[in-house]
Design an enzyme around this catalytic site. Structure first.
Site, PDB file in Angstrom:
ATOM      1  N   ARG A 163     -52.128  41.111 -18.036  1.00  0.00           N
ATOM      2  CA  ARG A 163     -52.744  39.798 -17.843  1.00  0.00           C
ATOM      3  C   ARG A 163     -52.905  39.089 -19.189  1.00  0.00           C
ATOM      4  O   ARG A 163     -53.280  39.684 -20.191  1.00  0.00           O
ATOM      5  CB  ARG A 163     -54.102  39.970 -17.170  1.00  0.00           C
ATOM      6  CG  ARG A 163     -54.824  38.663 -16.882  1.00  0.00           C
ATOM      7  CD  ARG A 163     -56.025  38.483 -17.773  1.00  0.00           C
ATOM      8  NE  ARG A 163     -56.797  37.283 -17.428  1.00  0.00           N
ATOM      9  CZ  ARG A 163     -57.806  36.819 -18.170  1.00  0.00           C
ATOM     10  NH1 ARG A 163     -58.179  37.452 -19.257  1.00  0.00           N
ATOM     11  NH2 ARG A 163     -58.431  35.722 -17.816  1.00  0.00           N
ATOM     12  N   GLY A 165     -60.104  32.498 -17.872  1.00  0.00           N
ATOM     13  CA  GLY A 165     -58.854  32.081 -18.489  1.00  0.00           C
ATOM     14  C   GLY A 165     -57.894  31.398 -17.551  1.00  0.00           C
ATOM     15  O   GLY A 165     -57.234  30.414 -17.918  1.00  0.00           O
ATOM     16  N   SER A 207     -54.728  35.955 -21.246  1.00  0.00           N
ATOM     17  CA  SER A 207     -55.857  35.025 -21.197  1.00  0.00           C
ATOM     18  C   SER A 207     -55.456  33.668 -21.773  1.00  0.00           C
ATOM     19  O   SER A 207     -54.333  33.490 -22.263  1.00  0.00           O
ATOM     20  CB  SER A 207     -57.031  35.586 -22.001  1.00  0.00           C
ATOM     21  OG  SER A 207     -56.782  35.425 -23.388  1.00  0.00           O
ATOM     22  N   ASP A 208     -56.374  32.740 -21.740  1.00  0.00           N
ATOM     23  CA  ASP A 208     -56.136  31.419 -22.316  1.00  0.00           C
ATOM     24  C   ASP A 208     -56.269  31.391 -23.825  1.00  0.00           C
ATOM     25  O   ASP A 208     -55.796  30.468 -24.492  1.00  0.00           O
ATOM     26  CB  ASP A 208     -57.136  30.415 -21.732  1.00  0.00           C
ATOM     27  CG  ASP A 208     -58.557  30.733 -22.166  1.00  0.00           C
ATOM     28  OD1 ASP A 208     -59.120  30.018 -23.002  1.00  0.00           O
ATOM     29  OD2 ASP A 208     -59.108  31.726 -21.671  1.00  0.00           O
ATOM     30  N   THR A 262     -63.997  28.780 -23.595  1.00  0.00           N
ATOM     31  CA  THR A 262     -64.404  30.074 -23.070  1.00  0.00           C
ATOM     32  C   THR A 262     -64.587  29.935 -21.566  1.00  0.00           C
ATOM     33  O   THR A 262     -64.742  28.826 -21.060  1.00  0.00           O
ATOM     34  CB  THR A 262     -65.706  30.562 -23.731  1.00  0.00           C
ATOM     35  OG1 THR A 262     -66.036  31.863 -23.233  1.00  0.00           O
ATOM     36  CG2 THR A 262     -66.876  29.619 -23.446  1.00  0.00           C
ATOM     37  N   GLY A 263     -64.565  31.055 -20.860  1.00  0.00           N
ATOM     38  CA  GLY A 263     -64.733  31.007 -19.413  1.00  0.00           C
ATOM     39  C   GLY A 263     -63.680  31.840 -18.715  1.00  0.00           C
ATOM     40  O   GLY A 263     -63.201  32.845 -19.250  1.00  0.00           O
ATOM     41  N   THR A 291     -65.419  35.101 -24.251  1.00  0.00           N
ATOM     42  CA  THR A 291     -64.608  34.716 -25.393  1.00  0.00           C
ATOM     43  C   THR A 291     -65.493  34.171 -26.517  1.00  0.00           C
ATOM     44  O   THR A 291     -66.560  33.634 -26.264  1.00  0.00           O
ATOM     45  CB  THR A 291     -63.600  33.641 -24.938  1.00  0.00           C
ATOM     46  OG1 THR A 291     -62.820  34.164 -23.870  1.00  0.00           O
ATOM     47  CG2 THR A 291     -62.698  33.208 -26.060  1.00  0.00           C
TER      48      THR A 291
END
Length: 280
Positions: free
Chosen positions: A182, A206, A184-185, A203-204, A154
């Protein structure tokens, strides 16, 4: 005026020294351009500008160069939050748009400010966004070989302008090979959040960021009186309890910049007009 950006994670095991250097150079160029832009523009305008530059660079997993999902298609998510107006806007699983963050930007003026899938695609088309393929040869090769080393790419930006206004923007091309649908965050308050006290972009992985409500927790804790560092310490301690993988960048209303990751190495750069820091 201060600014910090991130471009996901860098792994020595699956990326070369050349790629690392290229990312460092790209972040330096982007943050310097963005800081110059910040001099004459608001924090909100600047975070959109910075994230759009990151989306345009295929080194990063957002916009051009986004990961390919399990059905061979690219779906992207992005969001924007203005700390003063407390308006959050975003797109989820949008397709064939060069800069998803630009769609998130115009959505802030709508009553319905978060759109997903076909609705996001239709809205972008109605607003004049041209169809654009964000696929690169490298991503196609990764997909065809079913490499599973993505998911941490991200991009994001947090800025405070000359008037003390805070804003955060985040964009992602997903983790790669995910189940279709799906989410993500990046287009949720877990991954991107701001108010008048603090702004955070994450980031990372989600799912871990959402489970931990990472960005919202940090901002809430700073609002309630914790220092930025203590807010990060407490939130990342809770992330560790669920074996979460994440990184975050932040600026508080006093201009303090902070960043932290649960595992090395988050790709980031910060600049306050005199001191430039880039990940090593």
């Amino acid at each position: 005026m201060k600014i910090i950006i991130h471009g996901g994670f860098f792994s020595e095991s699956d990326q070369s020294t050349e790629v690392k250097t290229a990312k460092q150079d790209a972040l330096k160029e982007i943050i310097e351009k963005s800081y110059s832009y910040l001099k004459d523009n608001s924090a909100e305008e600047t975070v959109v500008y910075a994230v759009s530059l990151l989306e345009d660079d295929e080194l990063f997993n957002a916009g051009t160069g986004s990961q390919i999902q399990s059905d061979g298609k690219i779906r992207m998510s992005a969001s924007l939050m203005n700390g003063q107006t407390q308006k959050f806007s975003g797109v989820i699983n949008i397709q064939n748009i060069k800069n998803p963050i630009e769609v998130a930007k115009i959505l802030k003026n709508e009553d319905d400010r978060v759109l997903g899938g076909n609705g996001a695609n239709q809205y972008a088309a109605e607003k004049g966004f041209e169809q654009y393929s964000t696929e690169t040869q490298k991503r196609r090769e990764e997909y065809e070989e079913k490499l599973k080393n993505g998911g941490k790419g991200t991009v994001g930006c947090v800025a405070i302008d000359k008037d003390g206004n805070l804003a955060a923007a985040t964009s992602t091309g997903g983790k790669g090979f995910e189940i279709v649908g799906r989410i993500s965050d990046s287009a949720t308050v877990a991954g991107n959040y701001a108010n008048t006290f603090c702004a955070v972009s994450c980031t990372g992985v989600g799912e871990d960021i959402v489970s931990n409500a990472t960005a919202a927790k940090i901002v809430t804790r700073v609002t309630d009186g914790l220092s930025l560092k203590k807010a990060f310490d407490k939130t990342f301690a809770e992330l560790k309890e669920i074996n979460g993988f994440a990184g975050a960048i932040a600026i508080d209303r006093d201009g303090n910049i902070f960043h932290q990751d649960s595992e090395p190495t988050m790709v980031f750069a910060s600049f306050d007009g005199s001191e430039l820091e880039v990940f090593e």
